[in-house]
Design a protein around this motif. Structure first.
Motif, PDB file in Angstrom:
ATOM      1  N   SER A  56       0.855  -1.186   0.000  1.00 21.77           N
ATOM      2  CA  SER A  56       0.000   0.000   0.000  1.00 21.77           C
ATOM      3  C   SER A  56       0.895   1.242   0.000  1.00 21.77           C
ATOM      4  O   SER A  56       2.068   1.174   0.393  1.00 21.77           O
ATOM      5  N   SER A  59       2.307   1.991   3.573  1.00 27.70           N
ATOM      6  CA  SER A  59       3.363   1.063   4.012  1.00 27.70           C
ATOM      7  C   SER A  59       4.668   1.346   3.269  1.00 27.70           C
ATOM      8  O   SER A  59       5.744   1.394   3.881  1.00 27.70           O
ATOM      9  N   GLU A 203      -7.891   7.507  -6.469  1.00 27.65           N
ATOM     10  CA  GLU A 203      -7.525   8.113  -5.184  1.00 27.65           C
ATOM     11  C   GLU A 203      -8.673   8.910  -4.584  1.00 27.65           C
ATOM     12  O   GLU A 203      -8.695   9.199  -3.397  1.00 27.65           O
TER      13      GLU A 203
END
Length: 204
Positions: A56, A59, A203
């Motif tokens: 992700s 991360s 997004e």
């Protein structure tokens, strides 16, 4: 080589909405605001992309930030001097640690010359990059799009692009890499602009 600029983003948008009306609603949805994908050129860009593989955004950002704090400056020579256990503690998997070390060695021994990419065709660059262990089609194409700003690149194996195409085309299932690539064919020669629009729309 034709690269992404404000002028050809406008040209690309006009071409895409003429070619595929589904882009009209996507652009309305994001109010015409396209997030540009920026990756540093050279060694740093490749290391960043390897960090981001199959993770992700949050991360990947956290791991890369820890890596930047550890490897200063971020050069092949410095990377090779860091204890592998410390590299692992940043959150990188052992597999990615080994990929990064292999790429550091390749750069240190001049097996790859990033500066020469400026004059090379997209396919030539992809073929050179995928010779390095840990770099596949996704990483090579993201480097072309994010670092070199090439205008007609579409990383069809990207999960977010596949999900964005599913939504855009109102498909029952997420298209696989081959199906996504086939859909993107009609967006040539502005597939990079199409990818940026799709990423931006997902997004939202």
């Amino acid at each position: 080589m034709k690269t992404i600029s404000e002028t050809n983003i406008t040209e690309g948008i006009n071409f895409l909405i003429e070619k595929d009306k589904a882009f009209v609603s996507l652009l309305d949805e994001i109010e015409g605001e396209i997030s540009v994908f920026n990756i540093p050129e050279g060694f740093i860009g490749i290391i960043k992309l390897i960090t981001e593989q199959q993770l992700s955004v949050a991360s990947a950002r956290a791991i890369y930030s820890r890596l930047q704090d550890l490897v200063k400056p971020m050069t092949p020579k410095k990377f090779l001097s860091i204890d592998t256990n410390l590299l692992k503690e940043t959150g990188l998997s052992w597999q990615k640690v080994n990929y990064c070390l292999g790429i550091s060695k390749a750069c240190s021994t001049n097996q790859i010359d990033f500066k020469s990419f400026k004059e090379k065709e997209d396919l030539e660059i992809i073929q050179e990059l995928i010779k390095l262990k840990g770099i596949g089609d996704w990483t090579a194409k993201c480097y072309l799009l994010g670092s070199l700003k090439r205008i007609d690149v579409f990383p069809a194996s990207d999960l977010v692009l596949q999900l964005a195409v599913k939504k855009m085309k109102s498909l029952k299932e997420k298209p696989n890499e081959l199906a996504t690539k086939k859909i993107s064919e009609s967006w040539k020669p502005y597939r990079s602009i199409a990818a940026l629009i799709l990423w931006s729309s997902y997004e939202k």
